[in-house]
Design an enzyme around this catalytic site. Sequence first.
Site, PDB file in Angstrom:
ATOM      1  CG  HIS A 242     -45.253 -66.652 -46.529  1.00 35.72           C
ATOM      2  ND1 HIS A 242     -46.250 -66.255 -45.678  1.00 35.72           N
ATOM      3  CD2 HIS A 242     -45.894 -67.208 -47.589  1.00 35.72           C
ATOM      4  CE1 HIS A 242     -47.432 -66.558 -46.192  1.00 35.72           C
ATOM      5  NE2 HIS A 242     -47.244 -67.148 -47.346  1.00 35.72           N
ATOM      6  CG  ASP A 259     -45.683 -67.703 -54.655  1.00 32.43           C
ATOM      7  OD1 ASP A 259     -46.256 -66.950 -55.475  1.00 32.43           O
ATOM      8  OD2 ASP A 259     -46.253 -68.174 -53.657  1.00 32.43           O
ATOM      9  CG  ASP A 270     -50.382 -65.797 -56.004  1.00 31.28           C
ATOM     10  OD1 ASP A 270     -49.187 -66.144 -55.990  1.00 31.28           O
ATOM     11  OD2 ASP A 270     -51.163 -65.998 -55.051  1.00 31.28           O
ATOM     12  CG  HIS A 349     -50.306 -74.130 -48.265  1.00 30.15           C
ATOM     13  ND1 HIS A 349     -51.016 -74.388 -49.420  1.00 30.15           N
ATOM     14  CD2 HIS A 349     -49.010 -74.409 -48.568  1.00 30.15           C
ATOM     15  CE1 HIS A 349     -50.187 -74.768 -50.370  1.00 30.15           C
ATOM     16  NE2 HIS A 349     -48.956 -74.812 -49.878  1.00 30.15           N
ATOM     17  CG  HIS A 353     -55.168 -66.942 -52.008  1.00 23.77           C
ATOM     18  ND1 HIS A 353     -55.047 -65.947 -52.938  1.00 23.77           N
ATOM     19  CD2 HIS A 353     -53.962 -67.590 -52.017  1.00 23.77           C
ATOM     20  CE1 HIS A 353     -53.818 -65.978 -53.460  1.00 23.77           C
ATOM     21  NE2 HIS A 353     -53.147 -66.977 -52.939  1.00 23.77           N
ATOM     22  CG  HIS A 360     -53.486 -63.903 -49.419  1.00 24.63           C
ATOM     23  ND1 HIS A 360     -52.834 -64.309 -48.288  1.00 24.63           N
ATOM     24  CD2 HIS A 360     -52.884 -64.575 -50.440  1.00 24.63           C
ATOM     25  CE1 HIS A 360     -51.875 -65.175 -48.598  1.00 24.63           C
ATOM     26  NE2 HIS A 360     -51.888 -65.350 -49.897  1.00 24.63           N
ATOM     27  CD  GLU A 383     -51.495 -70.670 -53.360  1.00 20.41           C
ATOM     28  OE1 GLU A 383     -50.309 -70.659 -53.003  1.00 20.41           O
ATOM     29  OE2 GLU A 383     -52.218 -69.656 -53.378  1.00 20.41           O
ATOM     30  CE1 TYR A 387     -44.296 -75.726 -50.325  1.00 24.77           C
ATOM     31  CE2 TYR A 387     -46.236 -76.660 -49.236  1.00 24.77           C
ATOM     32  CZ  TYR A 387     -45.679 -75.804 -50.171  1.00 24.77           C
ATOM     33  OH  TYR A 387     -46.503 -75.033 -50.946  1.00 24.77           O
ATOM     34  CD  GLU A 407     -50.092 -69.227 -56.209  1.00 29.96           C
ATOM     35  OE1 GLU A 407     -48.887 -68.996 -56.001  1.00 29.96           O
ATOM     36  OE2 GLU A 407     -51.015 -68.695 -55.565  1.00 29.96           O
TER      37      GLU A 407
HETATM   38  N1  GLY Z   1     -47.927 -65.584 -53.008  1.00 26.96           N
HETATM   39  C1  GLY Z   1     -48.735 -65.780 -51.888  1.00 26.96           C
HETATM   40  C2  GLY Z   1     -49.615 -66.922 -52.070  1.00 26.96           C
HETATM   41  O1  GLY Z   1     -49.428 -67.698 -52.977  1.00 26.96           O
HETATM   42  O2  GLY Z   1     -50.574 -67.076 -51.384  1.00 26.96           O
HETATM   43 MN    MN Z   2     -48.278 -67.397 -54.706  1.00 27.02          MN
HETATM   44 MN    MN Z   3     -51.373 -67.706 -53.851  1.00 23.00          MN
END
Ligand code: GLY
Ligand code: MN
Ligand code: MN
Length: 437
Positions: A242, A259, A270, A349, A353, A360, A383, A387, A407
């Site tokens: 983030h 992003d 997104d 992650h 979502h 989200h 997405e 990393y 994503e």
């Molecule tokens: N931009 C926040 C996410 O991709 O979850």
């Molecule tokens: Mn995103």
């Molecule tokens: Mn996202």
Amino acid sequence: MRISQSDFAARRQQLMDQMTPGSVAVIPSAAEVPRNRDVEYPFRQDSDFYYLTGFNEPDALLLLIPGRNEGQVVMFCRDRDPEMEIWNGYRAGPEGACNEYGADQAYPVAELDERMDGLLEGKARIYYSMGTRETLDGQVRDWLNSIRKKARLGAVAPAEIVMLDHLLHEMRLFKSAQEIEVMREAGRISAEAHVRAMKACNSGMKEYQLEAEISHHFAMNGCRLPAYSSIVGGGDNACVLHYTENRDELKNGDLVLIDAGCELDYYAGDITRTFPVSGLFSPEQKAIYELVLKSQLACIEAIRPGVPWIRIHDLSVEILTQGLMDLGLLKGELEGLIESGAYKAFYMHRIGHWLGMDVHDVGDYKVDGDWRPLEPGMVLTVEPGIYISPQNEHVDEKWRGIGIRIEDDVLVTADGYEILSAGVPKSVAEIEQLMRQ
Ligand code: GLY
Ligand code: MN
Ligand code: MN
């Protein structure tokens, strides 16, 4: 405004149809939030409140009271105030709430305490999402106590408070034709902004300058604000999930991860793309990139009604883990590496979502303890990412500091999927070609 007042009215009716007889729903607006002296953060209406009203002012409260003879839709809002309106602009006032926003009755918010006893008294159940608004939680308690005090006069206080979230968020999870239209547009504008950033990118630029390309395109297309703080991370910064400082210099030889998505009429885009600052991928960057892309394409291809959401995530884990083994970044057996979570050193992650009015977005991921199957009208992000921490001493140095996420926003259709963010390239060849222009 693409969602019409008749759509908002239909949503209120759909919610009321699911409420038990003799109940009342209490839905607050967002409040203004101070940023510094005499300055507020840009006002953003609460998504639940907006979903049911289209009303864009703070200090308001919506009550839905199915079956009430005097009117089922009651709104409290700021009163008209000629002096304040000179400073801060138009207010609809209670009259506007009725005439423009479909309330049956509306009152100044200053009259809330004196009127709420009467509106709640005799109701069996209150639908109210307790625990997010401290002030309102206290007011609800005070209103209940005030009714209880009148018990000997025959007043009956509501016996149950039920979280509204479940009913309302289940509705929001399934997008209507109008919502899908807005989300297609949000996806299109967001994709164009990413293309603009790719074309503008040069070594020596600052991350915030690429962010400015994105913000410019959003604003020029009616989206004054992004759906969330844009992430523009060059080099190692791409490994900070983030990262929003966006202040470092972009360097030849590095990748940059963007992003960013616009918010159009309260609906989010997104999108993430990762590309080389120079316009050409190095062999290591390309190897990781193509692995992430392979998993992303396979996950999107797997989307159709009936497939459990977790299956899409598990598929990404399988493909990424196998790929990391093939590249020598993970050593061991596929099953063991998945079971032990060893892949999480690189992919920490979930696959994505729900997406909607909130980036989200709301909606349960499990129903009765089981991961829920996808259904038409749901919108989700896909997405996957890898990393490789710059500090990861278990891998060869050439891999360190590579951070890649790809994503897209995907609508579940009757027989498969539709990508809402398809307008921005993602193959290595397409990206390199676009950046050569
Ligand atoms: N931009 C926040 C996410 O991709 O979850
Ligand atoms: Mn995103
Ligand atoms: Mn996202």
